[in-house]
Design an enzyme around this catalytic site. Structure first.
Site, PDB file in Angstrom:
ATOM      1  N   CYS A 134      51.538  70.703  65.159  1.00 49.52           N
ATOM      2  CA  CYS A 134      51.470  72.163  65.234  1.00 49.52           C
ATOM      3  C   CYS A 134      50.838  72.609  66.541  1.00 49.52           C
ATOM      4  O   CYS A 134      51.429  73.370  67.306  1.00 49.52           O
ATOM      5  CB  CYS A 134      50.669  72.705  64.050  1.00 49.52           C
ATOM      6  SG  CYS A 134      50.461  74.502  64.087  1.00 49.52           S
ATOM      7  N   GLU A 215      56.456  69.619  59.271  1.00 50.98           N
ATOM      8  CA  GLU A 215      56.748  70.768  60.139  1.00 50.98           C
ATOM      9  C   GLU A 215      58.227  71.144  60.046  1.00 50.98           C
ATOM     10  O   GLU A 215      58.578  72.317  59.945  1.00 50.98           O
ATOM     11  CB  GLU A 215      56.393  70.444  61.595  1.00 50.98           C
ATOM     12  CG  GLU A 215      54.938  70.634  61.946  1.00 50.98           C
ATOM     13  CD  GLU A 215      54.580  72.087  62.202  1.00 50.98           C
ATOM     14  OE1 GLU A 215      55.372  72.988  61.862  1.00 50.98           O
ATOM     15  OE2 GLU A 215      53.484  72.322  62.738  1.00 50.98           O
TER      16      GLU A 215
END
Length: 229
Positions: A134, A215
Site C-alpha cells: 500500500c 491489494e
C-alpha cells in the site's frame, strides 16, 4: 538492491496483477464507472482507518526513537490522505456520517486485519513488509497514471481538470506521497540492515506476496460492486 526491490522481484506476477489491475487501468483512462469509484472510496475510508491503527501499532512495537518517529510520520501521512477521500466523497454527495456507517466489506476486512495480525504476531519488519504494497505501491501506481493527466480526453481537455479522477491521480503521483513511499523503502532497509537469512527472506516474501494479493482483491471488490459487470 533494496529489500523492497528484492521482494517485488520475488513476487513479480502478484505485483503486476495488483499495480496493473483492470481497476487501475480504467481509473487511469477515465472509463472507470463512477459508482465503482464511489464504492472504492467508501471502503478505502475504512481501509485508511485500519492502516492508521497499524502505523500506531508500529510505534508501539518500535524500540528506537528513530523508528517511533518514522511510525508517527507514516500515521500523519495516512491521516492527511483521508482528507482527499473526505473531499471527494463530500463532493459526490457522500457525507462523513455515511462513510462511517457503511459496513466494511470482506476484502477490506481480509486485508487490513491481515496487516494488523502481521504486526501483532511478528516484529516491526513483518509489519512494514505487510504495509509496503500500500505505502509504496500506490506511489508506483500514481507515477504510472500521471501521464494520463496530460493526454487529450474525449472532451478535448488536458490536465487534471479534464480527467474525472485527476485529483486522485495527482495525489498519489505528487511529491508528498512520493516522499512517503521513499521513506517506507528506506525504513525496510534500516530494519533489515543486519542482514537476512534465507529462511527469514522467504518468510517476508510470503508476507509481501499475501498483502499484494489482498491489494488486488481490494480493487476487484470495487469492480464487483455493480450489478451486471
Amino acid at each position: 538492491m533494496t529489500l523492497f526491490e528484492t521482494l517485488k522481484d520475488r513476487c513479480r506476477p502478484e505485483w503486476e496483477a495488483y499495480t496493473r489491475h483492470e481497476f487501475v487501468e480504467e481509473l487511469g483512462s477515465g472509463t472507470l464507472p463512477l459508482e465503482v469509484f464511489r464504492d472504492y472510496l467508501i471502503q478505502d475510508f475504512h481501509f485508511l482507518v485500519q492502516f492508521a491503527r497499524a502505523n500506531a501499532l508500529a510505534a508501539f512495537k518500535s524500540r528506537t526513537l528513530a523508528d517511533i518517529t518514522a511510525a508517527h510520520q507514516a500515521t500523519g501521512a495516512i491521516l492527511a490522505e483521508t482528507e482527499l477521500h473526505l473531499r471527494l466523497t463530500e463532493r459526490w454527495g457522500i457525507p462523513r456520517a455515511t462513510l462511517e456507517a457503511a459496513a466494511e466489506k470482506q476484502a477490506t476486512v481480509a486485508y487490513t486485519r491481515y496487516v494488523l495480525d502481521c504486526g501483532m504476531v511478528g516484529d516491526l519488519l513483518d509489519l512494514h513488509v505487510a504495509l509496503a504494497p500500500c505505502t509504496i505501491g500506490y506511489a508506483e501506481i500514481g507515477a504510472h497514471l500521471q501521464p494520463r493527466l496530460t493526454e487529450r480526453g474525449s472532451t478535448g481537455e488536458r490536465g487534471r481538470a479534464g480527467h474525472p479522477y485527476g485529483e486522485w491521480i495527482a495525489e498519489y503521483s505528487g511529491a508528498e506521497f512520493t516522499a512517503a513511499s521513499r521513506a517506507a523503502i528506506a525504513q525496510l532497509d534500516v530494519l533489515s540492515g543486519g542482514g537476512l537469512t534465507d529462511r527469514r527472506l522467504d518468510e517476508l516474501t510470503e508476507v509481501f506476496r499475501t498483502a499484494t494479493r489482498l491489494e488486488a482483491d481490494f480493487w476487484q471488490q470495487a469492480l464487483d460492486s455493480t450489478v451486471g459487470r
